[in-house]
Design an enzyme around this catalytic site. Sequence first.
Site, short mmCIF file in Angstrom:
data_model
loop_
_atom_site.label_atom_id
_atom_site.label_comp_id
_atom_site.label_asym_id
_atom_site.label_seq_id
_atom_site.Cartn_x
_atom_site.Cartn_y
_atom_site.Cartn_z
N GLU A 1 0.51 -1.07 -0.61
CA GLU A 1 0.05 0.22 -0.25
C GLU A 1 1.10 1.79 0.07
OE1 GLU A 1 -0.56 -2.42 1.65
OE2 GLU A 1 -2.96 -3.25 1.13
N HIS B 1 -12.18 -4.96 9.03
CA HIS B 1 -12.52 -4.83 7.41
C HIS B 1 -13.65 -4.14 7.45
CE1 HIS B 1 -9.24 -7.80 6.93
NE2 HIS B 1 -9.84 -7.37 5.60
C1 LIG Z 1 -2.68 -4.56 3.98
C2 LIG Z 1 -3.41 -5.31 3.56
N1 LIG Z 1 -3.93 -4.90 2.70
C3 LIG Z 1 -4.43 -6.06 1.25
C4 LIG Z 1 -5.66 -6.59 2.05
C5 LIG Z 1 -6.57 -7.82 1.06
N2 LIG Z 1 -5.88 -8.85 1.93
C6 LIG Z 1 -6.21 -10.07 2.27
S1 LIG Z 1 -5.59 -10.94 1.78
C7 LIG Z 1 -4.31 -11.26 0.80
C8 LIG Z 1 -3.46 -12.15 0.10
C9 LIG Z 1 -2.96 -11.97 0.83
O1 LIG Z 1 -1.96 -13.01 0.19
P1 LIG Z 1 -1.25 -14.05 0.86
O2 LIG Z 1 -0.25 -13.80 1.75
O3 LIG Z 1 -0.42 -14.87 -0.06
O4 LIG Z 1 -1.95 -14.69 2.27
P2 LIG Z 1 -2.62 -16.09 1.27
O5 LIG Z 1 -4.28 -15.86 1.51
O6 LIG Z 1 -2.28 -16.70 0.05
O7 LIG Z 1 -2.45 -16.96 2.59
C10 LIG Z 1 -4.56 -9.80 0.27
C11 LIG Z 1 -4.23 -8.85 -0.53
C12 LIG Z 1 -5.25 -7.08 3.28
N3 LIG Z 1 -5.67 -7.48 4.55
N4 LIG Z 1 -4.09 -5.96 4.00
#
Ligand SMILES: Cc1ncc(C[n+]2csc(CCOP(=O)(O)OP(=O)(O)O)c2C)c(N)n1
Lengths: 325, 340
Positions: free
Chosen positions: A60, A129
């Site tokens: 971000e 959220h």
């Molecule tokens: C700071 C922030 N940005 C975006 C999000 C939205 N978001 C939630 S999960 C996710 C993807 C995370 O991917 P990863 O770290 O690979 O974890 P996975 O869900 O695959 O276990 C995103 C972009 C968030 N929760 N927090």
Amino acid sequence: MAELTYRDAVAAAIAQEMARDPSVVFLGEDIAAAGGVFKATVGLLDRFGPTRVRDTPISEQALIGAAMGAAMTGLKPIAEIMFSDFLAVCWDIIANQIAKTRYMTNGQVTMPLVIRTANGAGSRFGAQHSQSLENWAMTVPGLKVVAPATPADVVGLMAAAVRDPDPVLFFEHKSLYATKGPVPEGEWVDQLGKAKVLRIGDDVTIVALAAMVPKALAAADRLAEQHGVTATVVDVRSLVPLDTQTILREVARTGRLVTVEENPRLCGWGAEIASIASQELFYDLDGPILRVTTPHVPLPAADNLEDHVIPSVERIVREVLQAYD
Amino acid sequence: MNTKHSRMASPPDVPIDPATRLALYRKMMEVRALEKRAYDLFLQNLIKGTSHLALGQEAIAAAFGVAMREDDYTFCTYRGHAHTLVRGASMTGVLGELMGRECGLMAGKGGSMHLTSVPHGAMGSYAIVGAHLPIAAGAAWSAQYRGTEQAAVCFFGDGTTNIGAFHEALNFAAVWKLPVVFVCENNLYMEYTPIGAVTAVEHPAADRASAYGLEPLIVDGNDVEAMFKVAQTTLARARAGQGPSLIEAKTYRHSGHSRADPAKYRPAEEVAAWMRRDPIKLYREKLLQQGVEEAAISKIEASVAAEVDQATEAAKASSVPEESIAMTEVWANGDWSWRN
Ligand SMILES: Cc1ncc(C[n+]2csc(CCOP(=O)(O)OP(=O)(O)O)c2C)c(N)n1
Ligand SMILES: [Mg+2]
């Protein structure tokens, strides 16, 4: 008039502006190939291609920082922060950099960018959220703050925000994405800083924002049908700049003011409006100003708990009657 | 299987003892059964909101659940049902929380993305990507300061390696030599976007390790014994005062990112290949090959199935929380008031 969902209005608005102005670019997490986690940006990648519609890493600070740098140098970026709660992660860039640079440089730098974000409760997503965070932005000099309640306003205010030379935080409400409404055909541009009177009554002026607007309208209907109280309902739409003329005119006419805010109590936007009204309309007021807000607690996840704290139609009716009967 | 004393790090060629192997299998089965049930309860509209399942990624949480000491700390993400359960939190507590019932771990106040059970060392599930890496470092600092030889384990995804907090926490933990194990569960996707499309290096965690003076550790996250061994060695390293570790565990989620996601962006062959590498199926076959009686395995499976059924009934029978609890626990005195 075309009938659009609030969700589709987002993509329509961005498309309208990108088609008009090649300096408009759009970036964010999962916004391009996936069309956004709320499916509000579907089709933009196909239509405008990957140089103008760009997926970013989960970064971000980098993506909002990049939007700022691009805005300083000739582009008009629209940046998405997926949930408004994540604004906290890049708040330095927004509050210290984007908001202050024009001022500090005595006008050398112009910052035409829009940060759009999904805001608000109702989805049972819990405390990180679901927040309504317009107030965070409203406290920072140098930021404009908009929160549309209808598909037409999504398009009109987004277009106005993109064309505005100053940074605009654009709060879309998650619980409104599925709602439908008419949107003017052809190019549609509204104006920042204009409130809208949605319903005329004589007894009280209810001022609301975003998802609280339909609730305020329903409460006004119920007050009229069941209690003989007629309410004016004003959709604020734009917190900065704030249309005090329209709001104060209606409050002066009805003599009473109620704000309906989804945010927790302290320093909500309604407090600012209440303070202006009490200062400028003191002798026109027939009773105390009332603020209906979420209590000053973080948001719970369970459905009955979330419903308990977010202002409901019943609660708006009850509190208005308690204060004015 | 948790004991107060850490297990000795076993060199790779030393076989894992039979009781531990069955414990690993059981923990994986528990996670699988719980996550499948969570999915079913969604379809029945008994779970609202969102949820992020660990189906397919069970081996990572299970291995750490068995390897960790009872007083160690777990920090995990919104995809944290598994990591909370393996520390000993009850299935009823987890399912109840997802269903927004009084019996939930947090009585419905936190929900699926924030499962926490402090008595079990499950120090929270964090829904803002990256936030919990520095926080885990802080818990590790506290353990170091108090001289307890506790370790903190922090689970996160591949996508998380691109946020600033990841890099700050790793450097910080390395400089302060903190007893923390960072576990990147690389399931190849950040939400809907392939991790390779948004990351400058091939191995999102391991290729960054050297920037913080750490050894790159890539492990097959679907091989529960491999995960168990790396858990043992990294936890032992933490307790011995040798500082943090960063593990990249390769894995794959069987379902979408969250409940809203049908995961259509993943190529069918890729999904099929990983389904063949289902960690539970693989381990079941391996246990049989190693001479474990089929009956011993089936007994575990039946017992877990009964446990999840029981938990489901208990959670369904639990009432929804009293509305008044929405207004409690803002402050340490249990209250929420802010004015007199
Ligand atoms: C700071 C922030 N940005 C975006 C999000 C939205 N978001 C939630 S999960 C996710 C993807 C995370 O991917 P990863 O770290 O690979 O974890 P996975 O869900 O695959 O276990 C995103 C972009 C968030 N929760 N927090
Ligand atoms: Mg991932």
